[in-house]
Design a protein around this motif. Structure first.
Motif, short mmCIF file in Angstrom:
data_model
loop_
_atom_site.label_atom_id
_atom_site.label_comp_id
_atom_site.label_asym_id
_atom_site.label_seq_id
_atom_site.Cartn_x
_atom_site.Cartn_y
_atom_site.Cartn_z
N CYS A 109 0.00 1.41 -16.14
CA CYS A 109 0.13 0.75 -14.83
C CYS A 109 0.56 -0.70 -15.03
O CYS A 109 0.26 -1.32 -16.05
CB CYS A 109 -1.21 0.76 -14.08
N ALA A 110 1.26 -1.23 -14.04
CA ALA A 110 1.54 -2.66 -14.01
C ALA A 110 0.35 -3.33 -13.35
O ALA A 110 -0.01 -2.98 -12.22
CB ALA A 110 2.82 -2.93 -13.22
N CYS A 111 -0.31 -4.26 -14.04
CA CYS A 111 -1.55 -4.86 -13.56
C CYS A 111 -1.34 -6.31 -13.14
O CYS A 111 -0.63 -7.06 -13.81
CB CYS A 111 -2.62 -4.79 -14.65
N PHE A 112 -1.97 -6.69 -12.04
CA PHE A 112 -1.78 -8.02 -11.47
C PHE A 112 -3.14 -8.62 -11.11
O PHE A 112 -4.05 -7.92 -10.70
CB PHE A 112 -0.90 -7.94 -10.23
N THR A 113 -3.23 -9.94 -11.25
CA THR A 113 -4.48 -10.63 -10.96
C THR A 113 -4.51 -11.24 -9.56
O THR A 113 -5.53 -11.78 -9.15
CB THR A 113 -4.74 -11.74 -11.99
N SER A 114 -3.38 -11.17 -8.84
CA SER A 114 -3.35 -11.72 -7.48
C SER A 114 -2.37 -10.93 -6.63
O SER A 114 -1.45 -10.28 -7.15
CB SER A 114 -2.93 -13.19 -7.49
N MET A 115 -2.56 -10.99 -5.31
CA MET A 115 -1.63 -10.34 -4.39
C MET A 115 -0.25 -10.96 -4.49
O MET A 115 0.76 -10.25 -4.37
CB MET A 115 -2.15 -10.44 -2.95
N ASP A 116 -0.18 -12.25 -4.72
CA ASP A 116 1.13 -12.91 -4.83
C ASP A 116 1.93 -12.32 -5.99
O ASP A 116 3.14 -12.06 -5.85
CB ASP A 116 0.96 -14.42 -5.03
N GLU A 117 1.28 -12.10 -7.13
CA GLU A 117 1.97 -11.50 -8.28
C GLU A 117 2.44 -10.09 -7.95
O GLU A 117 3.56 -9.70 -8.30
CB GLU A 117 1.03 -11.46 -9.49
#
Length: 250
Positions: A109-117
């Motif tokens: 999966c592509a993982c992100f720490t914020s909604m903006d990312e």
């Protein structure tokens, strides 16, 4: 006065509310919405408060009731609510207990720490997006280019959530209003019916059906974007919390 104040609305919250009910503990269960209230089936020793509280309201509640335990079984992504509960407990001198949900691997999966990312990534993609993130993130997802055409939202069957999504311009045919979690087969059927080639979801753990969503998306050949949880290093499992309740209140 209440021996326990439980902030819930999650699977773990309902488990603990049921335990408190069966054990005869005098408790107040706080949920954010009337829909969360409707999912609870408790005995007369349980009082349910429906509606969001801010830090000052929590502090007033804790100061008045002086509970033995304040249990925070809110969603892992409800970081602002958790901060408010913790702060109010510290000021009122109450014992705060965070209920922990185990994390799951997010391989592939592509993982992100914020909604903006996450939104930056989505704006670099093409095709139909299936959001299993609920109504809370609907406003932020309006920043995705062509969201009205591209985005399908799965959310709880809450009148408030549906109305908010409609106000934001999401077409009714793109709103899937259901209470999960769902099986891999059911997830896959929904993804295929929407014609989606991208899944976005939160790392909601086993209780939130995360594994079934990921497995279904992979079987459908979809790209997967995961919004990771706010960092959480402490807390008790529901079973450990039940033992603490037994020692403190029974």
């Amino acid at each position: 006065m209440y021996d326990v104040i439980l902030f819930g609305g999650t699977t773990e919250g309902r488990m603990l509310a049921e335990y408190l009910s069966e054990a005869g503990v005098n408790a107040l269960v706080c949920v954010a919405t009337p829909y969360g209230d409707s999912l609870l089936e408790c005995k007369s020793n349980i009082t349910v408060h429906s509606g969001r509280l801010d830090e000052l309201q929590m502090l007033e509640l804790f100061t008045t009731e002086r509970p033995k335990l304040v249990l925070d079984a809110t969603h892992p992504y409800a970081d602002i609510v958790t901060k408010n509960i913790r702060a109010a407990c510290e000021k009122a001198g109450c014992q705060y207990v965070r209920i922990k949900r185990e994390s799951i691997e997010t391989e592939g999966c592509a993982c992100f720490t914020s909604m903006d990312e996450l939104i930056v990534w989505l704006n670099q993609t093409k095709g139909i997006i299936f959001s299993a993130m609920g109504a809370k993130e609907a406003a932020a997802l309006c920043k995705v280019k062509g969201y009205r055409e591209r985005m399908f939202l799965r959310l709880l069957p809450s009148a408030q959530g549906i109305a908010e999504c409609a106000t934001l311009g999401y077409p009714p045919k793109h709103l899937i209003c259901m209470q999960g979690p769902f099986s891999e087969e059911f997830n896959g059927a929904q993804f295929r019916e929407a014609g989606a080639n991208i899944l976005i979801t939160k790392e909601s753990g086993a209780q939130g059906g995360f594994m079934e969503k990921i497995a279904a998306a992979k079987s459908c050949g979809m790209s997967i974007g995961v919004l990771m949880r706010p960092e959480q290093t402490e807390g008790l499992s529901p079973v450990e919390a039940m033992e603490l309740i037994r020692k403190s209140c029974l």
